[in-house]
Design an enzyme around this catalytic site. Structure first.
Site, PDB file in Angstrom:
ATOM      1  N   SER A  39     -28.404  -4.642 -22.514  1.00 15.29           N
ATOM      2  CA  SER A  39     -29.072  -5.492 -23.477  1.00 15.29           C
ATOM      3  C   SER A  39     -29.670  -4.667 -24.615  1.00 15.29           C
ATOM      4  O   SER A  39     -29.653  -3.434 -24.603  1.00 15.29           O
ATOM      5  CB  SER A  39     -30.167  -6.313 -22.784  1.00 15.29           C
ATOM      6  OG  SER A  39     -30.623  -7.351 -23.639  1.00 15.29           O
ATOM      7  N   ASP A 117     -20.846   4.495 -27.028  1.00 15.29           N
ATOM      8  CA  ASP A 117     -22.132   3.790 -27.091  1.00 15.29           C
ATOM      9  C   ASP A 117     -21.869   2.426 -27.714  1.00 15.29           C
ATOM     10  O   ASP A 117     -21.522   2.329 -28.891  1.00 15.29           O
ATOM     11  CB  ASP A 117     -23.121   4.592 -27.937  1.00 15.29           C
ATOM     12  CG  ASP A 117     -24.477   3.909 -28.030  1.00 15.29           C
ATOM     13  OD1 ASP A 117     -24.818   3.144 -27.115  1.00 15.29           O
ATOM     14  OD2 ASP A 117     -25.185   4.134 -29.032  1.00 15.29           O
ATOM     15  N   THR A 118     -22.006   1.362 -26.933  1.00 16.50           N
ATOM     16  CA  THR A 118     -21.654   0.024 -27.413  1.00 16.50           C
ATOM     17  C   THR A 118     -22.906  -0.788 -27.710  1.00 16.50           C
ATOM     18  O   THR A 118     -23.942  -0.600 -27.066  1.00 16.50           O
ATOM     19  CB  THR A 118     -20.789  -0.728 -26.380  1.00 16.50           C
ATOM     20  OG1 THR A 118     -21.542  -0.901 -25.181  1.00 16.50           O
ATOM     21  CG2 THR A 118     -19.526   0.061 -26.069  1.00 16.50           C
ATOM     22  N   HIS A 121     -26.386  -6.299 -28.895  1.00 22.35           N
ATOM     23  CA  HIS A 121     -26.562  -7.629 -29.459  1.00 22.35           C
ATOM     24  C   HIS A 121     -25.369  -8.520 -29.140  1.00 22.35           C
ATOM     25  O   HIS A 121     -24.216  -8.083 -29.190  1.00 22.35           O
ATOM     26  CB  HIS A 121     -26.736  -7.544 -30.982  1.00 22.35           C
ATOM     27  CG  HIS A 121     -28.064  -6.986 -31.394  1.00 22.35           C
ATOM     28  ND1 HIS A 121     -28.379  -5.661 -31.195  1.00 22.35           N
ATOM     29  CD2 HIS A 121     -29.137  -7.564 -31.982  1.00 22.35           C
ATOM     30  CE1 HIS A 121     -29.610  -5.440 -31.663  1.00 22.35           C
ATOM     31  NE2 HIS A 121     -30.090  -6.572 -32.128  1.00 22.35           N
ATOM     32  N   LYS A 173     -36.221   3.819 -18.618  1.00 22.12           N
ATOM     33  CA  LYS A 173     -37.640   3.736 -19.011  1.00 22.12           C
ATOM     34  C   LYS A 173     -38.550   3.635 -17.790  1.00 22.12           C
ATOM     35  O   LYS A 173     -39.577   2.942 -17.804  1.00 22.12           O
ATOM     36  CB  LYS A 173     -37.863   2.553 -19.968  1.00 22.12           C
ATOM     37  CG  LYS A 173     -36.974   2.616 -21.217  1.00 22.12           C
ATOM     38  CD  LYS A 173     -37.277   1.525 -22.213  1.00 22.12           C
ATOM     39  CE  LYS A 173     -36.335   1.603 -23.401  1.00 22.12           C
ATOM     40  NZ  LYS A 173     -36.604   0.572 -24.424  1.00 22.12           N
ATOM     41  N   ASP A 175     -40.435   5.866 -16.815  1.00 24.59           N
ATOM     42  CA  ASP A 175     -41.731   6.471 -17.164  1.00 24.59           C
ATOM     43  C   ASP A 175     -42.726   5.424 -17.647  1.00 24.59           C
ATOM     44  O   ASP A 175     -43.945   5.621 -17.548  1.00 24.59           O
ATOM     45  CB  ASP A 175     -41.542   7.550 -18.224  1.00 24.59           C
ATOM     46  CG  ASP A 175     -40.820   7.038 -19.462  1.00 24.59           C
ATOM     47  OD1 ASP A 175     -39.779   6.355 -19.302  1.00 24.59           O
ATOM     48  OD2 ASP A 175     -41.282   7.297 -20.590  1.00 24.59           O
ATOM     49  N   LYS A 485       6.066 -38.071 -50.462  1.00 27.66           N
ATOM     50  CA  LYS A 485       7.034 -37.387 -49.587  1.00 27.66           C
ATOM     51  C   LYS A 485       8.006 -38.367 -48.941  1.00 27.66           C
ATOM     52  O   LYS A 485       9.229 -38.195 -49.012  1.00 27.66           O
ATOM     53  CB  LYS A 485       6.290 -36.613 -48.480  1.00 27.66           C
ATOM     54  CG  LYS A 485       5.335 -35.546 -48.944  1.00 27.66           C
ATOM     55  CD  LYS A 485       4.681 -34.836 -47.772  1.00 27.66           C
ATOM     56  CE  LYS A 485       3.865 -35.760 -46.884  1.00 27.66           C
ATOM     57  NZ  LYS A 485       2.780 -36.448 -47.579  1.00 27.66           N
ATOM     58  N   SER A 553       2.116 -31.460 -43.070  1.00 27.46           N
ATOM     59  CA  SER A 553       2.246 -30.078 -42.573  1.00 27.46           C
ATOM     60  C   SER A 553       1.386 -29.132 -43.412  1.00 27.46           C
ATOM     61  O   SER A 553       1.901 -28.333 -44.174  1.00 27.46           O
ATOM     62  CB  SER A 553       3.708 -29.631 -42.566  1.00 27.46           C
ATOM     63  OG  SER A 553       4.345 -29.857 -43.795  1.00 27.46           O
TER      64      SER A 553
END
EC number: 2.7.7.4
Length: 642
Positions: A39, A117-118, A121, A173, A175, A485, A553
């Site tokens: 995320s 690294d993706t 979002h 994270k 820490d 037509k 068409s």
């Protein structure tokens, strides 16, 4: 690794100075491709920056730029913002997010790595798919403060859909939660329960801090309760794709037919699977022709064998038909050949998928036309493992993922994506815009693809035409509603009848009373309407008739689709070029009025587009011409009919 309480870095000990020497030192090591996903703000870019730094893959000029950028964005003291090593776009640096896929190389004493690294979002899901398509493993990050989120589930589902079987759950994270063991274990168990049916061969959960370096390269004393591997140790344990590929039957897609002179004819390509040696019996697909490998050539000289991952040129002992896009395979274990499939598709374009429209499908080095059916269902990636994971859908929008059936205009060699990314993965390209709009995975061939075969007949289309003493034609009248037509097509048919020509008129309204009565006027239904008419017109032309069709068409792609069904010169596009305001003034059926009042949706020229022909064979303007004049002009243009 810097200690949790000591964030003083020692660049002299860590920074590589000689790029060439660095690459040469790691040249012969095995390569693992992996992605980081998850995320937004889970710390993917920071983690990769830390991996590069602690693996001594940051060079002196990069370090100087990193220190400068860290100071500019507000990092204080000796703290470095490692995300800046990866976020290369100016928009990424300004917003503090990842938008594009960033690829980085690093190595240690055991193997080489390429990491993608993706972005996290949702709007950049297609970029994540791009990065995952070539990955062998995924590092899925979770913020320890937030736990498993919707985008975590989305990326886990996409990873398994794209064939990634080795996942490392990096609870980042730590820490910021005081390295709390209970927090880590709750997240680990939550994700494991969610992904239990995904078929991951390896799922390792690791508590880390990308910013401080805990359990990234080395195990951290701050998590003395954790006894598992560090992130790098876990990556070192992932099996390399090349090792699995070499154990599979031989496969090579021909990229180029190498014919420098009359004495040499070789077939160049990348060996995607298996091993091949001179003398091996092989099969060329989709034709099925068999041959024997004569020699294996490379720039550096001949080889005794070639293995998966090597680019080579093969010569064959026998003269067989083989061209770009064909697959050379082991004779006793070839891939399948089919032209109808079930596939999983990830839509990557702002313009929605148009069922029934022909797209270029590129698989390996082969490009064919593929027609997509409406999705069987769309996958709700917000709840991919739950009971509500399948949604009804008529099309796929940007980032939509669905399962559908498709057919190609000719048989192709393939293997299910679960068995071979090389022969099971494809992209779709919009023919009009030459833009990649989707990627997909072939799941299996439809049974009817093997059970339905073209039945040869003794009386050919040429015989039908000769009996009628005429050359078949499909006179395709296109224009806005009210352009004239049907009226002009009717007049042309009457004049042809007086000339003793065998004709049949297919009118848009008349056909919708029977053959196409089940179709509405959405864009998808209009495409299917024209596809069916094209097939009927082709059959009538095979019978030797001059077929007149009067349909709006509205889309060029479908008119071209019908043109491509017929032999060169038999499709005649007639553009009845009447301005919208003139057609609306006529409005004999009251359709424009209803459309303007909002009572008639998807009406061409009002709230649905009309794409006029760019180079029609015949153009008539009913403002300047009478019906008889227009009919005479058309007949003069198509003569002679024999």
């Amino acid at each position: 690794m810097a200690d949790a309480e000591d964030r003083t870095y020692r660049p002299d000990a860590l920074i590589a100075r000689d790029i060439d020497a660095y690459l040469e030192r790691h040249r012969d090591k095995g390569l693992l491709r992996f992605i980081t996903c998850g995320s937004v703000d889970d710390g993917k870019s920071t983690l990769i920056g830390r991996l590069l730094y602690d693996s001594r893959a940051v060079f002196e000029d990069q370090l100087g730029q990193l220190e400068s950028d860290s100071a500019r964005v507000g990092t204080q003291g000796q703290d470095l913002d490692f995300a800046l090593l990866v976020d290369g776009l100016s928009a990424e640096r300004e917003q503090g997010i990842t938008i594009d896929v960033a690829y980085r190389f690093f190595a240690n004493e055991k193997r080489k790595f390429i990491v993608a690294d993706t972005p996290g979002h949702e709007q950049y899901t297609r970029n994540m798919v791009t990065g995952a398509s070539t990955a062998d493993a995924a590092v899925l990050l979770v913020d320890a403060r937030k736990g498993v989120l919707v985008q975590t589930r989305r990326h886990a589902f996409l990873a398994q859909l794209l064939g990634i079987r080795h996942v490392i759950l990096a609870v980042n994270k730590m820490d910021l939660v005081d390295y709390d063991r209970a927090t880590f274990e709750a997240i680990r168990d939550d994700f494991a329960a969610f992904a239990k049916d995904f078929g991951f061969e390896g799922l390792t959960a690791i508590p880390i801090s990308g910013f401080r370096g805990d359990n990234v390269v080395e195990r951290s004393a701050a998590t003395d309760w954790y006894q598992g591997p560090s992130l790098v140790e876990a990556l070192e344990a992932v099996p390399l794709a090349g090792e699995d590929a070499q154990a599979r039957p031989f496969r090579m897609t021909v990229q180029w037919v190498n014919r420098p002179n009359q004495d040499f004819r070789g077939f160049a390509g990348l060996v995607s699977d298996g091993t091949v040696r001179p003398g091996d019996a092989v099969r060329v697909l989709p034709s099925g022709a068999q041959a024997t490998i004569e020699a294996i050539h490379t720039f550096d000289g001949p080889l005794e064998q070639a293995v998966a991952g090597q680019s080579v040129t093969l010569t064959l002992a026998e003269e067989v038909d083989c061209s770009r896009g064909d697959v050379i395979s082991a004779a006793d274990d070839p891939p399948q050949v089919a032209d109808q499939f079930e596939a999983s598709v990830v839509w990557m374009d702002q313009t929605a998928m148009k069922p029934g429209r022909g797209y270029w499908l590129k698989i390996g080095t082969r490009t064919v036309t593929a027609t997509l059916a409406a999705p069987k269902y769309e996958i709700d990636v917000n709840n991919p493992a739950g009971s509500g994971s399948r949604l009804a859908a008529k099309t796929l929008e940007l980032n939509g993922i669905g399962v559908l059936e498709l057919r190609t205009d000719r048989p192709i060699a393939f293997e299910p994506y679960a068995d071979s990314k090389a022969l099971g993965g494809f992209i779709l390209i919009d023919k009009e815009r030459d833009a990649t709009v989707a990627c997909g995975m072939l799941n299996f061939a439809l049974r009817r693809a093997q059970n339905v075969h073209w039945q040869p007949t003794d009386i050919a289309r040429e015989h039908h035409a000769a009996l009628k003493n005429q050359t078949p034609r499909v006179l395709w009248f296109t224009g806005l509603s009210g352009s004239g037509k049907s009226t002009i097509a009717n007049a042309v048919e009457k004049k042809l009848a007086l000339m003793n020509r065998h004709t049949f008129l297919l009118d848009g309204d008349n056909v919708r009373h029977g053959l196409n009565k089940d179709l509405g006027f959405t864009e998808a239904d209009r495409i299917e309407n024209i596809r069916r008419i094209g097939e009927v017109a082709k059959l009538m032309a095979d019978a030797g008739l001059i077929v007149l069709t009067a349909f709006i068409s509205p889309f060029r792609a479908e008119r071209k689709m019908v043109r491509d069904m017929l032999p060169e010169g038999e499709f005649v596009e007639i553009f009845v070029d009447t301005p919208l305001e003139v057609a609306e003034e006529r409005d004999v059926k009251g359709l424009y009025r209803k459309a303007r009042e909002g009572k008639l949706k998807n009406f061409t020229g009002i709230d649905s587009p009309y794409e006029p022909p760019e180079q029609p064979e015949i153009r008539v303007n009913t403002v300047d011409m009478s019906v008889d004049e227009a009919a005479d002009h058309i007949i003069a243009q198509i003569l002679p009919l024999k």
